[in-house]
Design a protein around this motif. Structure first.
Motif, PDB file in Angstrom:
ATOM      1  N   GLN A  77      19.115 -73.405 -34.082  1.00  7.14           N
ATOM      2  CA  GLN A  77      19.904 -71.922 -34.825  1.00  7.14           C
ATOM      3  C   GLN A  77      18.408 -71.342 -34.071  1.00  7.14           C
ATOM      4  O   GLN A  77      16.966 -71.965 -33.894  1.00  7.14           O
ATOM      5  CB  GLN A  77      19.602 -71.834 -35.883  1.00  7.14           C
ATOM      6  CG  GLN A  77      19.823 -70.104 -36.025  1.00  7.14           C
ATOM      7  CD  GLN A  77      20.657 -69.835 -37.702  1.00  7.14           C
ATOM      8  OE1 GLN A  77      19.395 -69.709 -38.432  1.00  7.14           O
ATOM      9  NE2 GLN A  77      21.376 -69.771 -37.818  1.00  7.14           N
ATOM     10  N   ILE A  78      19.144 -70.612 -33.065  1.00  8.71           N
ATOM     11  CA  ILE A  78      17.550 -69.250 -32.677  1.00  8.71           C
ATOM     12  C   ILE A  78      17.890 -67.955 -32.881  1.00  8.71           C
ATOM     13  O   ILE A  78      18.912 -66.990 -32.610  1.00  8.71           O
ATOM     14  CB  ILE A  78      18.054 -69.099 -30.376  1.00  8.71           C
ATOM     15  CG1 ILE A  78      17.886 -70.787 -30.364  1.00  8.71           C
ATOM     16  CG2 ILE A  78      17.162 -68.387 -30.237  1.00  8.71           C
ATOM     17  CD1 ILE A  78      18.081 -70.841 -28.541  1.00  8.71           C
ATOM     18  N   ARG A  79      17.348 -67.801 -33.775  1.00 10.03           N
ATOM     19  CA  ARG A  79      17.219 -65.863 -34.814  1.00 10.03           C
ATOM     20  C   ARG A  79      17.010 -64.911 -33.336  1.00 10.03           C
ATOM     21  O   ARG A  79      16.713 -65.177 -32.144  1.00 10.03           O
ATOM     22  CB  ARG A  79      16.025 -65.755 -35.525  1.00 10.03           C
ATOM     23  CG  ARG A  79      16.607 -66.704 -36.313  1.00 10.03           C
ATOM     24  CD  ARG A  79      15.936 -66.917 -37.818  1.00 10.03           C
ATOM     25  NE  ARG A  79      15.875 -67.845 -38.683  1.00 10.03           N
ATOM     26  CZ  ARG A  79      16.113 -68.434 -39.845  1.00 10.03           C
ATOM     27  NH1 ARG A  79      14.590 -67.887 -39.927  1.00 10.03           N
ATOM     28  NH2 ARG A  79      16.218 -68.458 -40.771  1.00 10.03           N
ATOM     29  N   PRO A  80      17.406 -64.214 -33.417  1.00 13.36           N
ATOM     30  CA  PRO A  80      16.881 -62.956 -32.975  1.00 13.36           C
ATOM     31  C   PRO A  80      14.900 -62.444 -32.251  1.00 13.36           C
ATOM     32  O   PRO A  80      14.770 -62.962 -32.948  1.00 13.36           O
ATOM     33  CB  PRO A  80      16.570 -61.232 -33.506  1.00 13.36           C
ATOM     34  CG  PRO A  80      17.374 -61.539 -35.061  1.00 13.36           C
ATOM     35  CD  PRO A  80      17.163 -62.907 -34.924  1.00 13.36           C
ATOM     36  N   THR A  81      14.465 -62.484 -31.233  1.00 11.71           N
ATOM     37  CA  THR A  81      13.486 -62.191 -30.977  1.00 11.71           C
ATOM     38  C   THR A  81      12.866 -63.879 -30.912  1.00 11.71           C
ATOM     39  O   THR A  81      12.585 -63.756 -30.403  1.00 11.71           O
ATOM     40  CB  THR A  81      12.995 -61.509 -31.375  1.00 11.71           C
ATOM     41  OG1 THR A  81      12.533 -61.611 -32.079  1.00 11.71           O
ATOM     42  CG2 THR A  81      13.401 -59.900 -31.800  1.00 11.71           C
ATOM     43  N   GLU A  82      13.321 -64.687 -30.906  1.00  9.64           N
ATOM     44  CA  GLU A  82      13.023 -66.073 -30.608  1.00  9.64           C
ATOM     45  C   GLU A  82      14.048 -66.359 -29.469  1.00  9.64           C
ATOM     46  O   GLU A  82      14.763 -65.918 -28.680  1.00  9.64           O
ATOM     47  CB  GLU A  82      13.503 -66.956 -31.938  1.00  9.64           C
ATOM     48  CG  GLU A  82      12.967 -66.796 -32.623  1.00  9.64           C
ATOM     49  CD  GLU A  82      13.496 -67.594 -34.377  1.00  9.64           C
ATOM     50  OE1 GLU A  82      12.712 -67.566 -34.864  1.00  9.64           O
ATOM     51  OE2 GLU A  82      14.155 -67.938 -34.076  1.00  9.64           O
ATOM     52  N   TYR A  83      12.722 -68.136 -28.914  1.00  9.93           N
ATOM     53  CA  TYR A  83      13.368 -68.478 -27.692  1.00  9.93           C
ATOM     54  C   TYR A  83      12.717 -69.756 -27.861  1.00  9.93           C
ATOM     55  O   TYR A  83      11.956 -70.152 -28.487  1.00  9.93           O
ATOM     56  CB  TYR A  83      13.006 -67.930 -26.172  1.00  9.93           C
ATOM     57  CG  TYR A  83      11.303 -68.064 -26.502  1.00  9.93           C
ATOM     58  CD1 TYR A  83      10.893 -69.214 -25.447  1.00  9.93           C
ATOM     59  CD2 TYR A  83       9.998 -67.441 -26.987  1.00  9.93           C
ATOM     60  CE1 TYR A  83       9.533 -69.326 -25.394  1.00  9.93           C
ATOM     61  CE2 TYR A  83       8.801 -67.809 -26.337  1.00  9.93           C
ATOM     62  CZ  TYR A  83       7.952 -68.503 -25.759  1.00  9.93           C
ATOM     63  OH  TYR A  83       7.260 -68.807 -25.943  1.00  9.93           O
ATOM     64  N   PRO A 138      12.798 -61.454 -19.938  1.00 13.50           N
ATOM     65  CA  PRO A 138      13.731 -60.128 -20.542  1.00 13.50           C
ATOM     66  C   PRO A 138      12.454 -59.509 -20.059  1.00 13.50           C
ATOM     67  O   PRO A 138      11.128 -59.885 -20.422  1.00 13.50           O
ATOM     68  CB  PRO A 138      13.681 -60.168 -21.311  1.00 13.50           C
ATOM     69  CG  PRO A 138      13.260 -61.205 -22.260  1.00 13.50           C
ATOM     70  CD  PRO A 138      13.241 -62.567 -21.432  1.00 13.50           C
ATOM     71  N   SER A 139      12.095 -57.892 -20.472  1.00 10.13           N
ATOM     72  CA  SER A 139      11.242 -56.361 -20.243  1.00 10.13           C
ATOM     73  C   SER A 139      10.504 -57.324 -21.835  1.00 10.13           C
ATOM     74  O   SER A 139       9.344 -56.197 -21.408  1.00 10.13           O
ATOM     75  CB  SER A 139      12.194 -55.959 -20.166  1.00 10.13           C
ATOM     76  OG  SER A 139      13.070 -55.014 -21.152  1.00 10.13           O
ATOM     77  N   ASN A 140      10.629 -57.809 -23.024  1.00  9.92           N
ATOM     78  CA  ASN A 140      10.443 -57.867 -23.668  1.00  9.92           C
ATOM     79  C   ASN A 140       9.809 -58.480 -24.249  1.00  9.92           C
ATOM     80  O   ASN A 140       9.663 -59.507 -24.882  1.00  9.92           O
ATOM     81  CB  ASN A 140      10.840 -56.704 -24.954  1.00  9.92           C
ATOM     82  CG  ASN A 140      11.896 -57.389 -25.756  1.00  9.92           C
ATOM     83  OD1 ASN A 140      12.529 -58.485 -24.555  1.00  9.92           O
ATOM     84  ND2 ASN A 140      13.197 -57.584 -26.312  1.00  9.92           N
ATOM     85  N   PHE A 141       9.274 -59.558 -23.191  1.00  7.89           N
ATOM     86  CA  PHE A 141       9.184 -61.109 -23.140  1.00  7.89           C
ATOM     87  C   PHE A 141       8.112 -61.178 -23.929  1.00  7.89           C
ATOM     88  O   PHE A 141       7.920 -62.184 -25.043  1.00  7.89           O
ATOM     89  CB  PHE A 141       9.500 -61.499 -21.798  1.00  7.89           C
ATOM     90  CG  PHE A 141       8.845 -63.176 -22.140  1.00  7.89           C
ATOM     91  CD1 PHE A 141      10.132 -64.216 -22.743  1.00  7.89           C
ATOM     92  CD2 PHE A 141       7.974 -63.619 -21.973  1.00  7.89           C
ATOM     93  CE1 PHE A 141       9.360 -65.365 -22.809  1.00  7.89           C
ATOM     94  CE2 PHE A 141       7.818 -65.027 -22.101  1.00  7.89           C
ATOM     95  CZ  PHE A 141       8.589 -66.081 -22.759  1.00  7.89           C
TER      96      PHE A 141
END
Length: 150
Positions: A77-83, A138-141
């Motif tokens: 599972q990848i949650r928001p703002t995760e990589y 992404p721009s917010n990396f």
């Protein structure tokens, strides 16, 4: 009147909490790295960064969690703002993505991984999920964090 407000509040809370997707255990070995050390030039040749590109609307109602399988093998599972960064063999791969938004929203994508594939963005949409090979951060990396194995 208090009882009505309480019932409405509890119903809204229950509706928001019911959209939470249970995590799946990853069968992949994550390539652990420090965010400050992630460089686009070091990706490729099978090492790919996959991130959750969920928008604010999905983050607010707790529907942005993505369960991902690659070739029927659970990525997790990848949650928001995760990589995550994983190593995938070159060739054609089948991605299956699920997020919960009242019902399970499933999508399947065929992706060709080659020496130039570096970054994949996956995000939930209103009716499904979208997968895009971007090969750029992404721009917010700097705000993203490495996903933990769950």
């Amino acid at each position: 009147m208090k009882k009505i407000k309480l019932v409405i509040g509890f119903t809204l809370f229950l509706a928001m909490a019911s959209c939470a997707l249970q995590p799946i255990a990853s069968e992949y070995t994550f390539i652990k790295t420090d965010l400050a050390k992630v460089e686009l030039d070091k990706l490729g040749d099978g090492n790919i960064l996959i991130y959750n590109g969920a928008t604010l609307m999905h983050k607010l109602d707790n529907t942005a969690r993505l369960n991902i399988w690659i070739d029927n093998k659970a990525l997790g599972q990848i949650r928001p703002t995760e990589y995550v960064i994983i190593n995938v063999k070159k060739g054609q791969h089948h991605f299956k993505v699920v997020h919960v938004d009242v019902v399970n929203m499933k999508s399947e994508h065929d992706v060709n991984i080659d020496t130039e594939t570096k970054v994949i963005k996956i995000k939930p949409t209103v009716t499904s999920n979208k997968l895009e090979v971007t090969n750029e951060f992404p721009s917010n990396f700097e705000k993203l964090k490495y996903a933990q194995k769950r």
